[in-house]
Design a protein around this motif. Structure first.
Motif, mmCIF file in Angstrom:
data_model
loop_
_atom_site.group_PDB
_atom_site.id
_atom_site.type_symbol
_atom_site.label_atom_id
_atom_site.label_comp_id
_atom_site.label_asym_id
_atom_site.label_seq_id
_atom_site.Cartn_x
_atom_site.Cartn_y
_atom_site.Cartn_z
ATOM 1 N N HIS A 183 0.861 -1.185 -0.038
ATOM 2 C CA HIS A 183 0.016 0.241 0.027
ATOM 3 C C HIS A 183 1.038 1.186 0.129
ATOM 4 O O HIS A 183 0.721 2.197 -0.647
ATOM 5 C CB HIS A 183 -0.829 0.061 1.187
ATOM 6 C CG HIS A 183 -1.848 -1.180 1.375
ATOM 7 N ND1 HIS A 183 -2.971 -1.324 0.541
ATOM 8 C CD2 HIS A 183 -1.741 -2.205 1.958
ATOM 9 C CE1 HIS A 183 -3.548 -2.377 0.587
ATOM 10 N NE2 HIS A 183 -2.871 -3.212 1.644
ATOM 11 N N ARG B 150 2.592 1.792 -3.408
ATOM 12 C CA ARG B 150 1.626 2.243 -4.385
ATOM 13 C C ARG B 150 1.290 3.672 -4.098
ATOM 14 O O ARG B 150 1.404 4.558 -5.082
ATOM 15 C CB ARG B 150 0.407 1.485 -4.646
ATOM 16 C CG ARG B 150 0.554 0.118 -5.090
ATOM 17 C CD ARG B 150 -0.944 -0.506 -5.534
ATOM 18 N NE ARG B 150 -1.578 -0.931 -3.953
ATOM 19 C CZ ARG B 150 -1.530 -1.873 -3.580
ATOM 20 N NH1 ARG B 150 -0.550 -3.125 -3.954
ATOM 21 N NH2 ARG B 150 -2.284 -2.141 -2.470
ATOM 22 N N GLN B 151 1.484 4.203 -3.008
ATOM 23 C CA GLN B 151 1.131 5.459 -2.480
ATOM 24 C C GLN B 151 2.274 6.364 -3.044
ATOM 25 O O GLN B 151 2.214 7.453 -3.632
ATOM 26 C CB GLN B 151 1.055 5.690 -0.939
ATOM 27 C CG GLN B 151 0.995 7.323 -0.740
ATOM 28 C CD GLN B 151 1.198 7.166 1.120
ATOM 29 O OE1 GLN B 151 0.355 6.141 1.750
ATOM 30 N NE2 GLN B 151 1.619 8.130 1.720
ATOM 31 N N GLN B 152 3.475 5.894 -2.959
ATOM 32 C CA GLN B 152 4.639 6.403 -3.450
ATOM 33 C C GLN B 152 4.756 6.603 -4.852
ATOM 34 O O GLN B 152 5.183 7.775 -5.491
ATOM 35 C CB GLN B 152 5.971 5.585 -2.958
ATOM 36 C CG GLN B 152 5.981 5.247 -1.397
ATOM 37 C CD GLN B 152 6.285 6.495 -0.442
ATOM 38 O OE1 GLN B 152 5.666 7.322 -0.502
ATOM 39 N NE2 GLN B 152 7.086 6.171 0.542
ATOM 40 N N ASN C 125 9.326 8.801 1.552
ATOM 41 C CA ASN C 125 8.472 9.302 0.394
ATOM 42 C C ASN C 125 9.306 9.954 -0.632
ATOM 43 O O ASN C 125 10.346 10.586 -0.136
ATOM 44 C CB ASN C 125 7.721 10.498 1.291
ATOM 45 C CG ASN C 125 6.756 11.095 0.345
ATOM 46 O OD1 ASN C 125 7.135 12.277 -0.245
ATOM 47 N ND2 ASN C 125 5.303 11.038 0.418
ATOM 48 N N GLY D 245 5.258 6.689 4.650
ATOM 49 C CA GLY D 245 4.575 7.229 3.456
ATOM 50 C C GLY D 245 4.291 8.580 3.553
ATOM 51 O O GLY D 245 3.937 9.349 2.707
#
Length: 629
Positions: A14, A17-19, A76, A483
């Motif tokens: 998760h 994918r956010q990065q 991040n 994140g």
């Protein structure tokens, strides 16, 4: 307590994918900051480790060399870029005659060359880092004498290292001027008196000074890498700037000042060096969205005034400047670029202020506004408007708090239980600690780390001995850290995880240094006693003490009744006090620190009165619990 590690500590899909989604939205083609952060580079400090007189490391720039490499999945991508930029340490030329040393503390120090010496602007946090910066400057620009120091504002990273660049005797003799906005010392000292212990403890989380440097630990705080841990001090200004438009010439260098009180700091100022066409914006225009309310704690700042001061700076200085620099990050060169930079910074704070008020007047709470607000495209595309230090989320909540306070108007939230009994009730209602941890595990696996953290917060407050809850909570905070675009959010999450695993980070950097505390006025010293009175233990006491402060020629009557300490300066009192103490202001400071037996105090009356007073003092705890009850 030993906490069992779990496989969940690895970076989740998760977060990956956010990065990737964030990276696709970033303006990576805008490379101006990459060029500006290297422009004018002369030399780095080598070796990049700074120690105090006892050999203790107070700054280690070498430990962040990994930031020059490829981004790891644990950071991040936007924060990685910012951290790499602020890690570039060394001496840089801003314009001819103005130089900065960056990357040797949280802040920058600037050197402005004069006819026969140099002016030092904002001498960092610690004497050791400031001395190292001055040494680096002198190795490449000659052994110029310091003729003045300028404090741009009242935060410790802009004055604390002053004793590393000048000698107290040179200031006392008039050989060195110390220039500051009016009220700086009172504001700087007061911050360390009233809530200094709590602020310092939370600053340990915010700046991550106790975290291991590395891809899974500290990568920076957005504004700079972190705080140095050397010796802080202060010298009282010899020239206070009281009005915007004041001009002063120091050893042949003219400076024009603009006051900006109540902006990023209670006492702050901008200033122009007209002959060099160089404008210093202190900390009101940097390469990040700043804090309206810093996570370490402070009074809520006024973004409306902040924006207005930036407008005033544009109108007053922009046409007369070829470069704008600040006490963090790197300069901006060029008239068009300066107007764009300052204008967008102004619009950033004005937008957050105005839109928060628009939405709160429609009934939204601070948390709701934080989820709904969106920045305009021009601000979204500006690297310097991204939330590396402040964030849109916590800044709009701060604006809400400034106008509306802590209560959101919902009566169910007017009188809630405090965290531990509330958590015990939640855990019981959900079905017990094992059920809460299981639900948190499901949320973790689904990538809903915010909900997992909420559940586990209740779990550890209900049962802090639960290894399963603490382990999963620590792993959850790590995912939130990996994140986070905001450096201070990352540090908070990782510091919480560290303490859940049993390692209390305490307060690594302390701003209540003796040199700073020595600037307390007598009323501030007595306030410092008042806020440590344990009220219930003092209910039955009725004490009256007169303090004769011999070096100041003042008398202060101190009373303690109903658990409240009151002090009044007066010339004389017809009713004698039970105890009169005659001492100097410096000795009073020692008394406040607990030294009741040493020399330097003349007692007249019942000494047990002082013993009774000292017996009900309750000092702050610099290692108080945060993530545990």
């Amino acid at each position: 307590m030993q906490v069992v590690e779990t496989a969940r500590s690895r970076v989740s899909d998760h977060v990956r994918r956010q990065q990737e989604a964030l990276l696709a939205t970033l303006p990576m083609d805008d490379r101006r900051d990459l060029e500006a952060a290297s422009r004018g580079f002369i030399a780095a400090l080598d070796p990049a480790i700074i120690r105090d007189a006892e050999g203790r490391v107070v700054w280690d720039a070498a430990s962040t060399a990994f930031l020059a490499g490829d981004r790891p999945e644990t950071v991040n991508p936007s924060l990685w870029r910012q951290s790499g930029l602020v890690a570039r340490q060394g001496l840089f030329e801003v314009v001819e005659g103005i130089y900065q040393v960056r990357g040797l503390d949280l802040s920058n120090v600037t050197f402005v060359e004069t006819d026969r010496g140099v002016i030092v602007v904002d001498p960092l946090i610690s004497a050791e880092t400031a001395a190292a910066a001055l040494g680096l400057y002198r190795r490449h620009r000659g052994d110029r004498r310091v003729v003045a120091v300028i404090y741009s504002h009242s935060h410790v990273d802009h004055f604390g290292g002053v004793l590393g660049v000048v000698d107290r005797a040179d200031v006392a003799s008039g050989a060195v001027q110390v220039v500051a906005p009016a009220g700086l010392v009172a504001e700087a000292v007061a911050e360390n008196v009233y809530a200094g212990v709590a602020m310092g403890r939370r600053a340990a989380y915010m700046y991550g000074a106790a975290l291991e440097r590395g891809p899974e630990g500290l990568v920076g705080a957005g504004l700079g890498l972190t705080t140095s841990t050397g010796h802080a001090g202060i010298l009282v200004p010899t020239l206070e700037i009281a009005e915007t438009g004041e001009r002063h010439t120091i050893d042949g260098v003219e400076i024009e000042f603009q006051l900006a009180p109540g902006s990023e700091a209670p006492a702050e100022m901008h200033f122009l060096f007209p002959a060099r066409r160089a404008l210093c914006m202190a900390e009101n225009a940097t390469h990040t969205l700043h804090n309206i309310l810093t996570l370490r704690g402070a009074l809520v700042r006024d973004p409306r005034s902040w924006a207005q001061y930036l407008t005033e700076a544009i109108e007053r200085f922009a046409d007369r400047a070829d470069v704008v620099f600040a006490s963090h990050h790197w300069p901006t060169w060029g008239g068009t670029e300066i107007r764009e930079f300052l204008g967008l910074q102004r619009d950033l704070y004005a937008y957050l202020h105005d839109q928060t008020l628009r939405m709160l007047n429609k009934g939204l709470t601070g948390a709701e506004i934080a989820e709904e607000i969106r920045l305009p495209p021009a601000l979204e595309r500006a690297w310097h408007a991204r939330g590396y230090y402040g964030s849109v989320s916590h800044d709009v909540k701060a604006v809400y708090q400034r106008y509306m306070g802590w209560f959101d108007g919902n009566p169910a939230r007017l009188w809630p239980h405090p965290p531990k009994p509330l958590s015990e009730r939640y855990v019981r209602a959900i079905g017990g600690i094992d059920r809460v941890v299981a639900l948190a595990g499901e949320a973790y696996d689904d990538g809903d780390f915010r909900w997992a953290a909420t559940l586990l917060d209740h779990a550890v407050f209900a049962d802090p001995r639960s290894d399963a809850a603490r382990s999963l909570y620590a792993a959850t905070l790590e995912q939130l850290a990996y994140g986070a675009e905001n450096g201070t959010w990352r540090n908070f999450f990782l510091s919480g995880a560290k303490e859940l695993r049993g390692d209390n980070v305490g307060t690594p950097a302390k701003a209540n240094a003796p040199e700073i505390m020595a600037q307390l006025t007598v009323p501030q010293m007595l306030d410092a006693i008042a806020i440590t009175i344990d009220g219930p233990r003092a209910w039955s006491l009725d004490l009256v003490i007169d303090l004769v402060v011999s070096d100041l020629g003042t008398v202060h009557r101190v009373t303690l009744r109903h658990g409240v300490l009151v002090h009044v300066e007066r010339s004389a009192d017809p009713a004698p006090a039970a105890l009169t103490l005659t001492l100097t202001s410096a000795r009073l400071l020692g008394l406040i620190g607990g030294d009741t037996e040493g020399a330097g105090i003349a007692f007249d009356g019942d000494r047990s009165v002082l013993e009774d007073l000292m017996s009900v003092l309750d000092r702050g705890d610099p290692a108080f619990a945060i993530v545990l009850p």
